[in-house]
Design a protein around this motif. Structure first.
Motif, PDB file in Angstrom:
ATOM      1  N   TRP A   1       0.824  -1.216   0.000  1.00  0.00           N
ATOM      2  CA  TRP A   1       0.000   0.000   0.000  1.00  0.00           C
ATOM      3  C   TRP A   1       0.852   1.257   0.000  1.00  0.00           C
ATOM      4  O   TRP A   1       0.500   2.259  -0.642  1.00  0.00           O
ATOM      5  N   GLU A   2       1.996   1.245   0.676  1.00  0.00           N
ATOM      6  CA  GLU A   2       2.844   2.429   0.682  1.00  0.00           C
ATOM      7  C   GLU A   2       3.417   2.698  -0.711  1.00  0.00           C
ATOM      8  O   GLU A   2       3.476   3.847  -1.160  1.00  0.00           O
ATOM      9  N   GLU A   3       3.843   1.642  -1.396  1.00  0.00           N
ATOM     10  CA  GLU A   3       4.382   1.842  -2.739  1.00  0.00           C
ATOM     11  C   GLU A   3       3.306   2.304  -3.712  1.00  0.00           C
ATOM     12  O   GLU A   3       3.556   3.150  -4.581  1.00  0.00           O
ATOM     13  N   PHE A   4       2.102   1.754  -3.581  1.00  0.00           N
ATOM     14  CA  PHE A   4       1.035   2.186  -4.482  1.00  0.00           C
ATOM     15  C   PHE A   4       0.676   3.648  -4.241  1.00  0.00           C
ATOM     16  O   PHE A   4       0.598   4.449  -5.182  1.00  0.00           O
ATOM     17  N   VAL A   5       0.466   4.028  -2.992  1.00  0.00           N
ATOM     18  CA  VAL A   5       0.037   5.395  -2.680  1.00  0.00           C
ATOM     19  C   VAL A   5       1.141   6.402  -2.955  1.00  0.00           C
ATOM     20  O   VAL A   5       0.929   7.413  -3.647  1.00  0.00           O
ATOM     21  N   PHE A   6       2.350   6.163  -2.425  1.00  0.00           N
ATOM     22  CA  PHE A   6       3.418   7.150  -2.503  1.00  0.00           C
ATOM     23  C   PHE A   6       4.165   7.146  -3.824  1.00  0.00           C
ATOM     24  O   PHE A   6       4.793   8.155  -4.179  1.00  0.00           O
ATOM     25  N   ARG A   7       4.158   6.044  -4.543  1.00  0.00           N
ATOM     26  CA  ARG A   7       4.832   6.003  -5.829  1.00  0.00           C
ATOM     27  C   ARG A   7       3.827   6.072  -6.976  1.00  0.00           C
ATOM     28  O   ARG A   7       3.728   7.074  -7.681  1.00  0.00           O
ATOM     29  N   SER A   8       3.030   5.050  -7.166  1.00  0.00           N
ATOM     30  CA  SER A   8       2.149   4.995  -8.332  1.00  0.00           C
ATOM     31  C   SER A   8       1.114   6.118  -8.335  1.00  0.00           C
ATOM     32  O   SER A   8       1.012   6.883  -9.296  1.00  0.00           O
ATOM     33  N   LEU A   9       0.342   6.230  -7.279  1.00  0.00           N
ATOM     34  CA  LEU A   9      -0.745   7.204  -7.241  1.00  0.00           C
ATOM     35  C   LEU A   9      -0.225   8.638  -7.309  1.00  0.00           C
ATOM     36  O   LEU A   9      -0.675   9.443  -8.136  1.00  0.00           O
ATOM     37  N   LEU A  10       0.731   8.976  -6.455  1.00  0.00           N
ATOM     38  CA  LEU A  10       1.210  10.344  -6.383  1.00  0.00           C
ATOM     39  C   LEU A  10       2.036  10.740  -7.606  1.00  0.00           C
ATOM     40  O   LEU A  10       1.772  11.763  -8.239  1.00  0.00           O
ATOM     41  N   ILE A  11       3.045   9.940  -7.934  1.00  0.00           N
ATOM     42  CA  ILE A  11       3.943  10.323  -9.025  1.00  0.00           C
ATOM     43  C   ILE A  11       3.213  10.354 -10.360  1.00  0.00           C
ATOM     44  O   ILE A  11       3.339  11.309 -11.132  1.00  0.00           O
ATOM     45  N   ARG A  12       2.438   9.336 -10.630  1.00  0.00           N
ATOM     46  CA  ARG A  12       1.763   9.249 -11.931  1.00  0.00           C
ATOM     47  C   ARG A  12       0.787  10.410 -12.126  1.00  0.00           C
ATOM     48  O   ARG A  12       0.811  11.098 -13.150  1.00  0.00           O
ATOM     49  N   ASN A  13      -0.079  10.630 -11.158  1.00  0.00           N
ATOM     50  CA  ASN A  13      -1.088  11.674 -11.312  1.00  0.00           C
ATOM     51  C   ASN A  13      -0.489  13.077 -11.220  1.00  0.00           C
ATOM     52  O   ASN A  13      -0.900  13.979 -11.964  1.00  0.00           O
ATOM     53  N   ALA A  14       0.453  13.280 -10.322  1.00  0.00           N
ATOM     54  CA  ALA A  14       1.062  14.606 -10.194  1.00  0.00           C
ATOM     55  C   ALA A  14       1.821  14.976 -11.461  1.00  0.00           C
ATOM     56  O   ALA A  14       1.735  16.119 -11.937  1.00  0.00           O
ATOM     57  N   ALA A  15       2.564  14.029 -12.029  1.00  0.00           N
ATOM     58  CA  ALA A  15       3.296  14.308 -13.267  1.00  0.00           C
ATOM     59  C   ALA A  15       2.337  14.605 -14.411  1.00  0.00           C
ATOM     60  O   ALA A  15       2.556  15.522 -15.216  1.00  0.00           O
ATOM     61  N   GLU A  16       1.258  13.848 -14.485  1.00  0.00           N
ATOM     62  CA  GLU A  16       0.267  14.061 -15.534  1.00  0.00           C
ATOM     63  C   GLU A  16      -0.406  15.422 -15.371  1.00  0.00           C
ATOM     64  O   GLU A  16      -0.644  16.136 -16.352  1.00  0.00           O
ATOM     65  N   GLY A  17      -0.714  15.793 -14.137  1.00  0.00           N
ATOM     66  CA  GLY A  17      -1.344  17.085 -13.890  1.00  0.00           C
ATOM     67  C   GLY A  17      -0.432  18.248 -14.236  1.00  0.00           C
ATOM     68  O   GLY A  17      -0.868  19.236 -14.835  1.00  0.00           O
ATOM     69  N   LEU A  18       0.843  18.150 -13.881  1.00  0.00           N
ATOM     70  CA  LEU A  18       1.792  19.214 -14.206  1.00  0.00           C
ATOM     71  C   LEU A  18       1.995  19.329 -15.711  1.00  0.00           C
ATOM     72  O   LEU A  18       2.079  20.433 -16.253  1.00  0.00           O
ATOM     73  N   ALA A  19       2.064  18.183 -16.389  1.00  0.00           N
ATOM     74  CA  ALA A  19       2.234  18.201 -17.841  1.00  0.00           C
ATOM     75  C   ALA A  19       1.035  18.851 -18.527  1.00  0.00           C
ATOM     76  O   ALA A  19       1.177  19.534 -19.546  1.00  0.00           O
ATOM     77  N   ALA A  20      -0.152  18.644 -17.960  1.00  0.00           N
ATOM     78  CA  ALA A  20      -1.358  19.254 -18.526  1.00  0.00           C
ATOM     79  C   ALA A  20      -1.339  20.774 -18.393  1.00  0.00           C
ATOM     80  O   ALA A  20      -2.080  21.475 -19.095  1.00  0.00           O
ATOM     81  N   ARG A  21      -0.501  21.278 -17.507  1.00  0.00           N
ATOM     82  CA  ARG A  21      -0.373  22.725 -17.330  1.00  0.00           C
ATOM     83  C   ARG A  21       0.856  23.260 -18.058  1.00  0.00           C
ATOM     84  O   ARG A  21       1.467  24.251 -17.654  1.00  0.00           O
ATOM     85  N   SER A  22       1.239  22.555 -19.110  1.00  0.00           N
ATOM     86  CA  SER A  22       2.324  22.965 -20.008  1.00  0.00           C
ATOM     87  C   SER A  22       3.705  22.913 -19.366  1.00  0.00           C
ATOM     88  O   SER A  22       4.641  23.557 -19.849  1.00  0.00           O
ATOM     89  N   VAL A  23       3.846  22.164 -18.278  1.00  0.00           N
ATOM     90  CA  VAL A  23       5.168  21.925 -17.704  1.00  0.00           C
ATOM     91  C   VAL A  23       5.850  20.859 -18.550  1.00  0.00           C
ATOM     92  O   VAL A  23       5.214  19.907 -19.011  1.00  0.00           O
ATOM     93  N   SER A  24       7.143  20.995 -18.774  1.00  0.00           N
ATOM     94  CA  SER A  24       7.873  20.015 -19.567  1.00  0.00           C
ATOM     95  C   SER A  24       7.834  18.645 -18.895  1.00  0.00           C
ATOM     96  O   SER A  24       7.570  18.541 -17.690  1.00  0.00           O
TER      97      SER A  24
END
Length: 321
Positions: free
Chosen positions: A163-186
């Protein structure tokens, strides 16, 4: 005709309510990444609280609570929510369960055990780790209870790692990176920002915990940075949760059942007291962690992940459907 289309497009956008504009992006029909993260985290915490409350009301035996079943149920529910909200498959969020996934899980366990063995040996050689007892049964009373408690503890430690790897790695990194990219971040900036977010949320509690335990803030901070480094590297370099889960599970198992703390109620092979005196000792103890990052990168290349650039990592994590 072109003029008509240009006039209709803004009108379609304007039809969205203020709530819809806050919840959804301009072109993406899914919830914004921020809301996907928050909603999934709320679901996880809520399910854990419900499970713990039920267990407390039912006066469940301590051996059952060590199975971490509320966390397991919360994990399952959160994975379903993350998959549905993110319009993804289970495999794309890190659980591509097949023979290769289990092989990588086993490799992670092996690497984690070797890593912890190296840390223990170096720590002992610096004089900061002292074994005070051996073959301690903890709360067990006989051979059968020893086997049961050990098995239950291993299962609970595995649930925690998953659960720690899913929440802190998969959930956070994947969605946060996708959200930042959607705001024109490289892509580089988006992935770096997501990793920093994961590092802060996961690393700070561990840093304070280690600093409090060993009365050495420098050690606590560096240990947190390194632990985040090899967990994140294992996830980003492979695009899967198998390797980081294996390393995480092995590390927790070693520190709980192999070389445990004197105050721990678990059965353990060795009881050890740990202290960290100076900067040199700190760096020596943390050296295996830095080497582990290198080994993880080698493993990723050895298993066919030939592209280890930021762009390749982004594609493995974000663009995989």
């Amino acid at each position: 005709m072109d003029l008509t289309n240009r006039e209709e497009a803004p009108q379609a956008t304007d039809r969205r309510t203020a709530v819809e504009q806050v919840l959804y992006g301009e072109t993406d029909t899914r919830l914004r990444a921020t809301w996907r993260i928050l909603f999934a985290v709320v679901v996880f915490i809520g399910l854990v609280i419900i499970g713990e409350t039920i267990f407390s009301a039912a006066d469940v035996q301590p051996v059952i609570t060590e199975l971490k079943l509320p966390y397991l149920a919360a994990l399952a529910g959160t994975v379903v929510v993350a998959v549905r909200l993110g319009d993804r498959s289970v495999s794309s969020v890190g659980f591509d369960i097949n023979a290769v996934w289990f092989r990588e899980l086993a490799a992670g366990i092996g690497l984690g055990l070797i890593f912890q063995f190296a840390v223990t040996v170096i720590w002992a050689r610096t004089g900061g780790l002292t074994v005070t007892d051996t073959a301690v049964r903890g709360v067990t009373t006989g051979a059968s209870s020893l086997a049961i408690i050990t098995g239950v503890s291993l299962f609970g430690l595995l649930v925690t790692a998953v659960w720690e790897e899913f929440v802190f790695r998969s959930l956070l990194i994947r969605n946060a990176a996708e959200g930042l990219a959607a705001r024109s971040v490289s892509r580089t900036g988006a992935l770096a920002g997501a990793i920093i977010l994961s590092a802060l949320v996961f690393g700070l509690p561990h840093a304070f915990g280690a600093a409090a335990e060993f009365t050495n803030p420098v050690f606590g901070a560096l240990q947190a940075v390194l632990s985040v480094s090899y967990f994140v590297t294992a996830y980003v370099a492979t695009g899967s949760l198998a390797l980081p889960i294996g390393i995480h599970f092995a590390s927790n198992t070693w520190l709980t059942l192999v070389v445990g703390r004197p105050t721990s109620p678990y059965p353990k092979l060795f009881v050890a007291e740990r202290t960290v005196a100076g900067t040199i000792d700190t760096l020596l103890i943390l050296l295996p962690g830095a080497l582990l990052v290198v080994v993880i990168l080698w493993w990723a290349r050895f298993t066919g992940r030939t592209g280890l650039s930021i762009n390749d990592a982004y594609q493995r994590i974000i663009e995989r459907s």
